[in-house]
Design a protein around this motif. Structure first.
Motif, PDB file in Angstrom:
ATOM      1  N   ASN A   1      -8.719   4.841   0.668  1.00 26.14           N
ATOM      2  CA  ASN A   1      -9.432   6.091   0.419  1.00 26.14           C
ATOM      3  C   ASN A   1      -9.574   6.962   1.659  1.00 26.14           C
ATOM      4  OD1 ASN A   1     -11.302   4.591   1.782  1.00 26.14           O
ATOM      5  ND2 ASN A   1     -12.765   4.451   0.109  1.00 26.14           N
ATOM      6  N   LYS A   2      -9.120   6.507   2.798  1.00 27.92           N
ATOM      7  CA  LYS A   2      -9.147   7.331   4.013  1.00 27.92           C
ATOM      8  C   LYS A   2      -7.722   7.503   4.516  1.00 27.92           C
ATOM      9  CE  LYS A   2     -13.732   6.981   5.595  1.00 27.92           C
ATOM     10  NZ  LYS A   2     -14.543   7.374   6.691  1.00 27.92           N
ATOM     11  N   VAL A   3      -6.896   8.115   3.687  1.00 21.82           N
ATOM     12  CA  VAL A   3      -5.479   8.269   3.999  1.00 21.82           C
ATOM     13  C   VAL A   3      -5.255   9.613   4.698  1.00 21.82           C
ATOM     14  CG1 VAL A   3      -3.162   8.401   3.030  1.00 21.82           C
ATOM     15  CG2 VAL A   3      -4.831   6.830   2.047  1.00 21.82           C
TER      16      VAL A   3
ATOM     17  N   SER B   1       2.031   8.446   5.469  1.00 18.30           N
ATOM     18  CA  SER B   1       0.584   8.516   5.611  1.00 18.30           C
ATOM     19  C   SER B   1       0.066   7.208   6.183  1.00 18.30           C
ATOM     20  CB  SER B   1      -0.080   8.767   4.258  1.00 18.30           C
ATOM     21  OG  SER B   1       0.446   9.919   3.650  1.00 18.30           O
ATOM     22  N   LEU B   2      -1.151   7.265   6.721  1.00 20.32           N
ATOM     23  CA  LEU B   2      -1.803   6.079   7.276  1.00 20.32           C
ATOM     24  C   LEU B   2      -3.209   5.993   6.723  1.00 20.32           C
ATOM     25  CD1 LEU B   2      -2.105   3.711   9.315  1.00 20.32           C
ATOM     26  CD2 LEU B   2      -2.810   5.420  11.002  1.00 20.32           C
ATOM     27  N   CYS B   3      -3.580   4.812   6.224  1.00 20.39           N
ATOM     28  CA  CYS B   3      -4.946   4.556   5.784  1.00 20.39           C
ATOM     29  C   CYS B   3      -5.730   4.073   6.992  1.00 20.39           C
ATOM     30  CB  CYS B   3      -4.993   3.518   4.674  1.00 20.39           C
ATOM     31  SG  CYS B   3      -6.687   3.112   4.195  1.00 20.39           S
ATOM     32  N   LYS B   4      -6.776   4.796   7.357  1.00 16.87           N
ATOM     33  CA  LYS B   4      -7.594   4.455   8.517  1.00 16.87           C
ATOM     34  C   LYS B   4      -8.412   3.186   8.293  1.00 16.87           C
ATOM     35  CE  LYS B   4      -6.727   8.088  11.098  1.00 16.87           C
ATOM     36  NZ  LYS B   4      -6.240   8.053  12.441  1.00 16.87           N
ATOM     37  N   ASN B   5      -8.770   2.908   7.034  1.00 14.62           N
ATOM     38  CA  ASN B   5      -9.592   1.717   6.746  1.00 14.62           C
ATOM     39  C   ASN B   5      -8.801   0.427   6.892  1.00 14.62           C
ATOM     40  OD1 ASN B   5     -11.942   3.072   6.253  1.00 14.62           O
ATOM     41  ND2 ASN B   5     -11.699   3.111   4.041  1.00 14.62           N
TER      42      ASN B   5
ATOM     43  N   ASN C   1      -5.444   0.165   7.868  1.00 18.77           N
ATOM     44  CA  ASN C   1      -4.340   0.254   8.818  1.00 18.77           C
ATOM     45  C   ASN C   1      -2.995  -0.036   8.150  1.00 18.77           C
ATOM     46  OD1 ASN C   1      -3.500   0.934  11.399  1.00 18.77           O
ATOM     47  ND2 ASN C   1      -3.445  -1.192  12.078  1.00 18.77           N
ATOM     48  N   VAL C   2      -2.786   0.535   6.971  1.00 22.22           N
ATOM     49  CA  VAL C   2      -1.540   0.387   6.224  1.00 22.22           C
ATOM     50  C   VAL C   2      -0.858   1.748   6.164  1.00 22.22           C
ATOM     51  CG1 VAL C   2      -0.558  -0.074   3.948  1.00 22.22           C
ATOM     52  CG2 VAL C   2      -2.336  -1.562   4.847  1.00 22.22           C
TER      53      VAL C   2
ATOM     54  N   SER D   1       2.740  -2.642   7.272  1.00 23.46           N
ATOM     55  CA  SER D   1       1.823  -2.882   8.387  1.00 23.46           C
ATOM     56  C   SER D   1       2.421  -2.131   9.581  1.00 23.46           C
ATOM     57  CB  SER D   1       1.734  -4.375   8.679  1.00 23.46           C
ATOM     58  OG  SER D   1       2.954  -4.841   9.223  1.00 23.46           O
ATOM     59  N   PRO D   2       1.676  -1.949  10.660  1.00 21.81           N
ATOM     60  CA  PRO D   2       2.260  -1.270  11.830  1.00 21.81           C
ATOM     61  C   PRO D   2       3.540  -1.950  12.339  1.00 21.81           C
ATOM     62  CG  PRO D   2      -0.108  -1.338  12.047  1.00 21.81           C
ATOM     63  CD  PRO D   2       0.234  -2.167  10.835  1.00 21.81           C
ATOM     64  N   GLU D   3       3.570  -3.267  12.353  1.00 20.98           N
ATOM     65  CA  GLU D   3       4.761  -3.990  12.825  1.00 20.98           C
ATOM     66  C   GLU D   3       5.925  -3.822  11.853  1.00 20.98           C
ATOM     67  OE1 GLU D   3       7.249  -6.389  15.202  1.00 20.98           O
ATOM     68  OE2 GLU D   3       5.482  -5.166  15.608  1.00 20.98           O
TER      69      GLU D   3
END
Length: 117
Positions: A3-5, A17-21, A23-24, A37-39
């Motif tokens: 919900n925080k994309v 996009s990145l979800c701040k909650n 980290n996806v 994931s970031p990796e």
């Protein structure tokens, strides 16, 4: 569900996009949706940007298909195929070298056929 994309990069074929909650990273490209994931994103970006486009174009030169550049998925029976323009657009998203979401578009950024009657 995230919900925080925040949209990081966007073009006519998709967006990253990145979800701040959680980290996806969410990558939507045409009708394909990925979650990384970031990796995983780093590895996918490395793989995609190192594809030898000229090799694949030459290898399938005689084939009557538009999309000749394969990207193997982790699932053995799934291969994603792209044409040169689509792959360049995907690379732009992954390297975040596209128009940022709130920047003004130029006339060339708009993919629309105008018919004057």
């Amino acid at each position: 569900m995230c919900n925080k994309v925040k949209t990081i990069a966007k073009n006519k074929n998709g967006q990253l996009s990145l979800c701040k909650n959680c980290n996806v990273y969410h990558l939507i490209f045409n009708n394909i949706y990925f979650e990384f994931s970031p990796e995983e994103l780093r590895l996918f970006k490395k793989h995609v940007t190192e594809i030898d486009v000229e090799y694949w174009e030459a290898k399938y030169d005689g084939m009557p298909v538009q999309r000749k550049i394969p990207i193997q998925a982790q699932q053995d029976n799934l291969v994603l195929v792209f044409n040169k323009q689509e792959l360049a657009s995907l690379c732009d998203l992954l390297t975040q070298s596209t128009v940022k979401p709130f920047e003004n578009l130029s006339l060339l950024d708009i993919d629309y056929t105008l018919y004057l009657n």
